[in-house]
Design a protein around this motif. Structure first.
Motif, PDB file in Angstrom:
ATOM      1  N   GLY A 213       4.388   0.118  -4.962  1.00 56.19           N
ATOM      2  CA  GLY A 213       3.102  -0.343  -5.462  1.00 56.19           C
ATOM      3  C   GLY A 213       2.314  -1.127  -4.443  1.00 56.19           C
ATOM      4  O   GLY A 213       1.189  -1.549  -4.717  1.00 56.19           O
ATOM      5  N   TYR A 214       2.892  -1.330  -3.276  1.00 52.54           N
ATOM      6  CA  TYR A 214       2.182  -2.034  -2.202  1.00 52.54           C
ATOM      7  C   TYR A 214       2.733  -1.552  -0.862  1.00 52.54           C
ATOM      8  O   TYR A 214       3.800  -0.921  -0.788  1.00 52.54           O
ATOM      9  CB  TYR A 214       2.325  -3.552  -2.322  1.00 52.54           C
ATOM     10  N   HIS A 215       2.008  -1.849   0.202  1.00 51.45           N
ATOM     11  CA  HIS A 215       2.406  -1.429   1.545  1.00 51.45           C
ATOM     12  C   HIS A 215       3.550  -2.303   2.030  1.00 51.45           C
ATOM     13  O   HIS A 215       3.430  -3.534   2.053  1.00 51.45           O
ATOM     14  CB  HIS A 215       1.210  -1.548   2.487  1.00 51.45           C
ATOM     15  N   THR A 216       4.672  -1.684   2.423  1.00 52.16           N
ATOM     16  CA  THR A 216       5.886  -2.433   2.768  1.00 52.16           C
ATOM     17  C   THR A 216       5.979  -2.779   4.244  1.00 52.16           C
ATOM     18  O   THR A 216       6.994  -3.331   4.689  1.00 52.16           O
ATOM     19  CB  THR A 216       7.123  -1.624   2.358  1.00 52.16           C
ATOM     20  N   GLY A 217       4.965  -2.458   5.009  1.00 52.52           N
ATOM     21  CA  GLY A 217       4.959  -2.800   6.430  1.00 52.52           C
ATOM     22  C   GLY A 217       3.549  -3.088   6.902  1.00 52.52           C
ATOM     23  O   GLY A 217       2.667  -3.431   6.099  1.00 52.52           O
ATOM     24  N   VAL A 218       3.341  -2.962   8.205  1.00 56.34           N
ATOM     25  CA  VAL A 218       1.997  -3.069   8.775  1.00 56.34           C
ATOM     26  C   VAL A 218       1.740  -1.817   9.600  1.00 56.34           C
ATOM     27  O   VAL A 218       2.653  -1.266  10.215  1.00 56.34           O
ATOM     28  CB  VAL A 218       1.829  -4.331   9.656  1.00 56.34           C
ATOM     29  N   ASP A 219       0.489  -1.347   9.578  1.00 54.82           N
ATOM     30  CA  ASP A 219       0.098  -0.156  10.332  1.00 54.82           C
ATOM     31  C   ASP A 219      -0.836  -0.523  11.464  1.00 54.82           C
ATOM     32  O   ASP A 219      -1.747  -1.365  11.294  1.00 54.82           O
ATOM     33  CB  ASP A 219      -0.610   0.857   9.426  1.00 54.82           C
TER      34      ASP A 219
END
Length: 322
Positions: A213-219
């Motif tokens: 449900g959310y971004h688990t890292g950074v892009d």
């Protein structure tokens, strides 16, 4: 209910501890990385051990059904089917799997004792060494060159590897092994950004359609072929295709924290290899489930999806801003 034809090899509590380590105790998890359910079965293992009776993949089965299949896996493959989490949960080999003898963690073993391992399908020098929390090179040296020097290559089933626990003073640089003895206090090692330049385009925790449900890292949106670096010293746990993550490198750092660098175009390291902060581990790309060239960096407290922490906060404690 568990099958009434076979006595349970491990308690429900033990299997729940394994699941907590593997998936955060989410028995219906499907992350898109090739592993399914609370005990993180691959599709091939699930099918091989009769799981298709309950569903196409493990996450479609009940907890009890997943445990039933896990009992069969444990009997044939031993605890190494869950190389890290079996140790944390205290999962023991069954009497049907007598070829593998596991002890406790190295610092709790009697020095000079011989640990004997007979490999099963999928075992590698790297996976056995990770379970022992030693360097794979030590196992290779102990074999006298009778096994492959590639730490990520599967060993032929039935290969016997013996390892004699050494006194701490005779083990070459314990700080260079995948873990550091609990009694040792060291200064914080250096850290660095995963890329030489570039800003975060998708931050950690951003709500969206991801499995959690959310971004688990950074892009980082960067051109294909940009060098990607290890953020801290550690040992490569895997360097391979990982489903939705594409080509990805997972590193276990010396503080026990893991990083995953995903969507790479080129893998530059191998499982079992030791790396230092700043070492190039691959080149950025757009492999796997990717909408364009970028690097996805995750920081985790364990090996499984769902154990993520904020990469920005993690690196900030070492003076690195990303």
């Amino acid at each position: 209910m568990l099958s009434t034809q076979t006595a349970a090899a491990a308690s429900l509590d033990t299997w729940e501890k394994v699941a907590q380590c593997e998936s955060g105790n989410d028995w219906s998890i499907s992350t898109g990385n090739g592993f399914f359910g609370g005990l993180q079965f691959t599709a091939s293992t699930w099918a091989e051990f009769g799981g298709l009776t309950y569903g196409a993949n493990a996450h479609l089965a009940t907890k009890e059904q997943q445990i039933e299949i896990a009992e069969k896996v444990l009997a044939k493959q031993g605890p190494n089917a869950w190389p890290i989490c079996s140790i944390k949960a205290g999962l023991q080999a069954t009497s049907a799997y007598s070829s593998v003898v596991r002890g406790t963690l190295p610092e709790e073993k009697s020095m000079g004792s011989v640990q004997s391992f007979t490999s099963s399908t999928g075992d590698t020098l790297s996976s056995i060494a990770a379970a022992l929390e030693i360097r794979w090179e030590e196992l290779y040296e102990a074999s006298g060159g009778r096994v492959t020097a590639d730490p990520s290559a599967p060993l032929p089933a039935g290969t016997v590897v013996n390892y004699t626990m050494k006194p701490p003073s005779s083990i070459e640089s314990r700080a260079a092994s995948p873990s550091i003895p609990k009694s040792v206090s060291i200064a914080k090692p250096g850290a660095t950004s995963p890329i030489d330049s570039g800003a975060i385009t998708t931050p950690y925790g951003q709500p969206g359609s991801w499995a959690k449900g959310y971004h688990t890292g950074v892009d980082f949106a960067i051109p294909i072929g940009t060098p990607v670096r290890a953020v801290r010293d550690g040992v490569v746990i895997s360097s391979s295709w990982q489903g939705a993550y594409g080509n990805a490198v997972v590193i276990r750092h010396d503080d026990g924290i893991y990083t995953l660098s995903a969507h790479l175009s080129t893998l530059g390291v191998a499982a079992g290899q030791r790396v230092s902060a700043g070492d190039q581990i691959g080149l950025s790309g757009s492999t796997g489930n990717s909408t364009g060239p970028h690097l996805h960096l995750e920081v985790r407290t364990g090996t499984t999806y769902g154990s993520d922490i904020n990469p920005v906060s993690y690196l900030q404690q070492f003076g690195v801003s990303i």
